[in-house]
Motif scaffolding. Structure first.
Motif, short mmCIF file in Angstrom:
data_model
loop_
_atom_site.label_atom_id
_atom_site.label_comp_id
_atom_site.label_asym_id
_atom_site.label_seq_id
_atom_site.Cartn_x
_atom_site.Cartn_y
_atom_site.Cartn_z
N GLY A 1 0.79 -1.23 0.00
CA GLY A 1 0.00 0.00 0.00
C GLY A 1 0.82 1.28 0.00
O GLY A 1 0.27 2.37 -0.13
N ARG B 1 2.77 4.30 -1.31
CA ARG B 1 2.56 4.98 -2.59
C ARG B 1 3.87 5.52 -3.16
O ARG B 1 4.66 6.13 -2.46
N GLY C 1 2.11 8.60 -6.32
CA GLY C 1 0.67 8.71 -6.09
C GLY C 1 -0.09 7.41 -6.20
O GLY C 1 -1.29 7.39 -5.96
N ARG C 2 0.58 6.31 -6.52
CA ARG C 2 -0.10 5.03 -6.68
C ARG C 2 0.51 3.99 -5.74
O ARG C 2 1.72 3.96 -5.54
N ALA C 3 -0.34 3.14 -5.18
CA ALA C 3 0.15 2.06 -4.33
C ALA C 3 1.06 1.15 -5.14
O ALA C 3 0.84 0.90 -6.33
N ASP D 1 -0.79 -1.55 -6.94
CA ASP D 1 -1.52 -1.10 -8.13
C ASP D 1 -0.59 -0.88 -9.32
O ASP D 1 -0.96 -1.13 -10.47
N ARG D 2 0.63 -0.44 -9.05
CA ARG D 2 1.59 -0.27 -10.13
C ARG D 2 1.92 -1.61 -10.77
O ARG D 2 2.03 -1.74 -11.99
N THR E 1 -8.15 -2.40 -4.65
CA THR E 1 -7.17 -2.33 -5.74
C THR E 1 -7.77 -1.60 -6.92
O THR E 1 -8.99 -1.46 -7.03
N PRO F 1 8.27 -0.80 -8.47
CA PRO F 1 7.71 0.48 -8.90
C PRO F 1 7.90 0.79 -10.38
O PRO F 1 7.15 1.60 -10.94
N ARG G 1 10.74 7.24 -5.50
CA ARG G 1 9.96 8.48 -5.56
C ARG G 1 10.75 9.59 -6.24
O ARG G 1 10.18 10.40 -6.99
N ALA H 1 -0.56 7.61 -13.73
CA ALA H 1 -1.27 7.73 -12.46
C ALA H 1 -2.69 8.27 -12.66
O ALA H 1 -3.65 7.78 -12.05
N GLU I 1 -6.17 6.38 -11.78
CA GLU I 1 -7.12 7.00 -10.85
C GLU I 1 -8.50 7.14 -11.47
O GLU I 1 -9.52 6.97 -10.79
#
Length: 316
Positions: A42, A44, A47-49, A52-53, A73, A113, A206, A222, A226
């Motif tokens: 979770g 990020r 901006g994305r978990a 999710d990436r 998710t 990532p 990041r 992202a 979203e």
């Protein structure tokens, strides 16, 4: 959005045909001790978990199984859990394989990532062309990364059965017990294989996505995640349009124009072609608008007609 969906029908071919079918298993249930027990999937980045990436990179999978406790998710997945929870990567892999039916499976960790669809496709293409049991990435130090890999499902099941017969169960067994029994092909990719084990790794990831050469693509990805948009468009066309609108009309015209292009494309049915056509029309309009503001606009467009002669007789 998260929902449970059953495994794919083994008799049904995906849109790309039987040769392109694959399933994905994502291992996301580790203890993350080097992150102080934080919820690593979770965390990020951009901006994305992280989870999710990874799910975006294997979005073409017929069935995606995440081995972990359920969580929200960005796209639907099948949830699985090893018994007992925390039984290690081999037990988690075995739990995930119970839900898949494709002949090829992509096995991924949930902390990658920079993994992209292109890398997943390259792993699968290399696997299909050869005879190896699997194709995995190696990192910047040349080390194998078996959780960024594509395998033949039958090979994994065969070796898991051997290990279960030898040890009674798979709990606590390291992943190398499996991979050292497989014939593997290796591909070097230090970026895609980069994983986030520590907070320093998170900080590095990041920082990298905010570099000039990456930030725009990361932002677009992202936003699409979203908004639930799965659409590949030529961002260069849209950027050129925004520039033309800003320079030829007014600076606020850039975001408003690109918004209207998107709206028009959606009304036309969506898709890259609809976006390209709407952008072409708007760019042409911006060009015509700008031409009218040049000093020689009258001569380039044709001089204005001379005043009509006065039909009245001259006064005597």
């Amino acid at each position: 959005m998260t929902e449970f969906q059953p495994p794919g029908d083994p008799s049904g071919d995906p849109p790309g045909g039987p040769d392109t079918a694959y399933d994905a298993v994502v291992l996301a249930g580790g203890a993350a001790r080097r992150l102080g027990g934080a919820d690593k999937p979770g965390v990020r980045v951009g901006g994305r978990a992280l989870l999710d990436r990874v799910l975006a990179a294997c979005a073409d999978a017929r069935t995606t199984v995440v081995v972990a406790g359920p969580r929200p998710t960005a796209r639907p997945v099948v949830w699985a859990r090893e018994e007992p929870p925390g039984g290690g990567p081999l037990a988690a892999l075995d739990a995930g394989l119970r839900h898949i039916t494709a002949g090829h499976v992509v096995l991924l960790s949930a902390d990658l990532p920079f993994l992209e669809r292109d890398t997943v496709e390259a792993l699968l293409a290399t696997l299909r062309r050869g005879t190896a049991d699997g194709v995995l990435l190696t990192d910047s130090d040349g080390r194998d990364q078996p959780l960024v890999a594509a395998y033949r499902t039958s090979s994994l099941r065969r070796e898991l059965a051997v290990l279960t017969g030898r040890h009674g169960d798979l709990t606590g067994l390291p992943l190398r017990r499996l991979t050292r029994a497989l014939g593997l092909t290796r591909m070097s990719d230090p970026v895609a294989s980069f994983d986030c084990d520590t907070w320093d790794d998170i900080a590095t990831a990041r920082a990298r996505i905010r570099e000039h050469g990456h930030v725009l693509d990361e932002w677009i990805s992202a936003v699409k995640d979203e908004l639930g948009i799965d659409l590949d468009v030529d961002t260069g066309v849209l950027l050129d349009l925004a520039r033309d609108a800003a320079h030829g009309v007014a600076r606020p015209a850039a975001p408003l124009t690109t918004f209207l292009v998107g709206y028009a494309a959606a009304r036309a049915g969506g898709g890259p072609d609809a976006v390209a056509e709407a952008a072409r029309k708007a760019a042409a309009l911006a060009g015509r608008w700008a031409e009218e503001d040049t000093p020689d606009a009258a001569s380039s467009a044709g001089a204005a007609p001379a005043a009509a002669p006065d039909p009245r007789p001259e006064a005597e």
